[in-house]
Design an enzyme around this catalytic site. Structure first.
Site, mmCIF file in Angstrom:
data_model
loop_
_atom_site.group_PDB
_atom_site.id
_atom_site.type_symbol
_atom_site.label_atom_id
_atom_site.label_comp_id
_atom_site.label_asym_id
_atom_site.label_seq_id
_atom_site.Cartn_x
_atom_site.Cartn_y
_atom_site.Cartn_z
ATOM 1 N N PHE A 1 -4.229 6.386 -1.922
ATOM 2 C CA PHE A 1 -3.598 5.881 -0.695
ATOM 3 C C PHE A 1 -2.258 6.550 -0.411
ATOM 4 O O PHE A 1 -1.763 6.529 0.706
ATOM 5 C CB PHE A 1 -3.425 4.350 -0.766
ATOM 6 N N LYS A 2 -1.660 7.160 -1.430
ATOM 7 C CA LYS A 2 -0.343 7.761 -1.229
ATOM 8 C C LYS A 2 -0.372 8.896 -0.206
ATOM 9 O O LYS A 2 0.645 9.226 0.392
ATOM 10 C CB LYS A 2 0.210 8.225 -2.570
#
Ligand SMILES: *Cc1c(COP(=O)(O)O)cnc(C)c1O
Length: 470
Positions: free
Chosen positions: A109-110
């Site tokens: 998700f980063k």
């Protein structure tokens, strides 16, 4: 929109300045002076937007010193690297909603925040004819996401420290096989804590920091939080619009409190639609003890199968404290001093009541994490596979849902299961399918230098290989 520090020590600054400042100059964290409330009309309008359009609508409230056309371009470029046109698609798996946040280039998700931050840095450096040497430490996911956010960018070089032989093989290859020449990997003969201590010490040398134009990509940067607010709103509006949901809860696998803090801001913006945030932790459960017992107290980090959540002190927690303390910087300062001295902050019953109206929390051990991967695989359609971080969130949701107000619950899938094949094999008996982004990684040449945990050696390396300012 103006921005201030949780510790009250900086004059209000515009958005662009917050991107460049990273950590506030007074040692606090940067937050907006107010959180925009979103009316029913706007919700109705936003519910019809696709991800990129919604990202523009939300981000332009916060980044209002970037002209609209330019901001649209930045957002389009940042999300064109995702392999799903919905960017963060929502799937129904059995009785659960799962939001897949792993469609970016490094499969965690980063990417959602770091693809945008990389492009923002590039744009702002062009504007001021500046340069930047990014320095960061990683236990795995941040490093590759940050590298993919800035690789090949002319005005930027990036130096990422990781603990030698202590990140997963896939994570190490993702970081070190990038061919772009502005990327420098330093494998430190030590632990992640050694890496982080070196980075902190270098950033604290303000002279060195200024002379070598050091920049930071970790989740203390407000722009990262801002980019993550979008997907909470996206999912909540989808469930509201398409499923008639009156209340939406989110379950968030949590380490540094960055992702879930973005959820907190989204909740404030969309109140009362977003109801409760489930703060899911692994055995490193300082934040669960905060919600359940009202004590925020340091513990010892233990390594788990969800390594990106193996964190003792959550760097973004201070942002939440600011709101919990009624936006009073003096109280935040005092609490942080107390924490530094005693390793603990305690909270009143009244405060705890408010904490529990925002969060519910559970800590999930390794056994339950593996069992959850197995259960979802068996119950879900077509053998749906989740990674161990996502599984911590799913397990916490299953445990806590019966105690929450009625509503839909969305579990954030923070990494693709192929990043953690060993845990998945252990749980399901099978290796997860490898997406194209990981194909052929083993055949590429890794590039990194090995170094002892020595601040001066790292500094010398940056001096030698970093960009030189005017
Ligand atoms: C970083 C990370 C987390 C934790 O997110 P925070 O913002 O640090 O709370 C959870 N899962 C994965 C896969 C991560 O990479």
């Amino acid at each position: 929109m103006r921005y201030i520090s949780t510790r009250g020590g900086i004059a209000p600054i515009p958005f662009k300045a917050t991107v460049m400042m990273g950590l506030a100059d007074d040692g606090g964290l940067i937050i907006p002076t107010d959180i925009p409330a979103v009316g029913e009309d706007t919700l109705e309008r936003w519910a019809h937007l696709n991800y990129r359009e919604l990202a523009f609508a939300v981000i332009s409230l916060f980044a209002d010193d970037i002209p609209g056309k330019e901001l649209r371009g930045l957002i389009d470029r940042s999300y064109s690297t995702f392999d799903d046109k919905e960017v963060t698609p929502l799937r129904k798996v059995g009785k659960l909603w799962i939001m897949e946040l792993f469609h970016g280039p490094t499969l965690a998700f980063k990417d959602v925040a770091l693809q945008l931050l990389g492009n923002l840095f590039e744009r702002l450096l062009e504007e001021r004819s500046g340069i930047m040497n990014i320095l960061g430490a990683t236990s795995g996911d941040t490093g590759s996401a940050a590298i993919y956010g800035v690789k090949g960018k002319e005005r930027i070089r990036i130096f990422i420290l990781h603990p030698h032989n202590r990140v997963s093989p896939v994570q190490a290859l993702q970081m070190t096989t990038v061919p772009e020449e502005n990327v420098f990997n330093i494998a430190v003969e030590g632990t992640f804590d050694d890496c982080q201590a070196i980075v902190k010490e270098i950033f604290n040398d303000l002279d060195f920091k200024a002379r070598h134009h050091l920049g930071s990509v970790n989740s203390i940067n407000w722009a990262r939080v801002m980019a993550q607010i979008v997907y909470y709103i996206y999912a909540a509006l989808k469930l509201w619009h398409e499923e008639g949901a009156k209340a939406v809860h989110f379950s968030v696998p949590t380490g540094n409190f960055g992702d879930i803090f973005a959820g907190y801001i989204a909740k404030r913006m969309l109140s009362p639609l977003i109801k409760r945030l489930i703060l899911a932790t692994n055995e490193n459960n300082i934040l669960t003890r905060f919600v359940v017992e009202g004590r925020y107290a340091k513990g010892k980090v233990v390594p788990t199968i969800s390594p990106s959540m193996d964190i003792m002190v959550a760097s973004n927690f201070e942002r939440y404290l600011y709101y919990l303390y009624g936006e009073d910087p003096a109280r935040v300062r005092k609490a942080m001093e107390e924490f530094a001295a005693a390793g603990e902050i305690t909270f009143s019953q009244e405060e705890l009541g408010r904490v529990r109206s925002d969060f519910a929390s559970a800590s999930i051990d390794q056994e339950e994490t593996l069992a959850t991967i197995r259960d979802v695989y068996r119950e879900g359609d077509e053998g749906y596979v989740i990674d161990p971080h996502t599984a911590v969130g799913v397990a916490a949701a299953k445990r806590l849902m019966p105690h929450l107000p009625p509503g839909e619950t969305v579990c954030l899938a923070t990494a693709h299961p192929a990043k953690f094949p060993a845990a998945v094999r252990k749980a399901t008996g099978r290796e997860p399918k490898r997406p194209a982004a990981l194909e052929g990684l083993e055949g590429l040449d890794p590039r990194f230098v090995v170094m002892p945990p020595d601040v001066n050696k790292v500094k010398n390396y940056i001096v030698e290989h970093g960009l030189k300012g005017p």
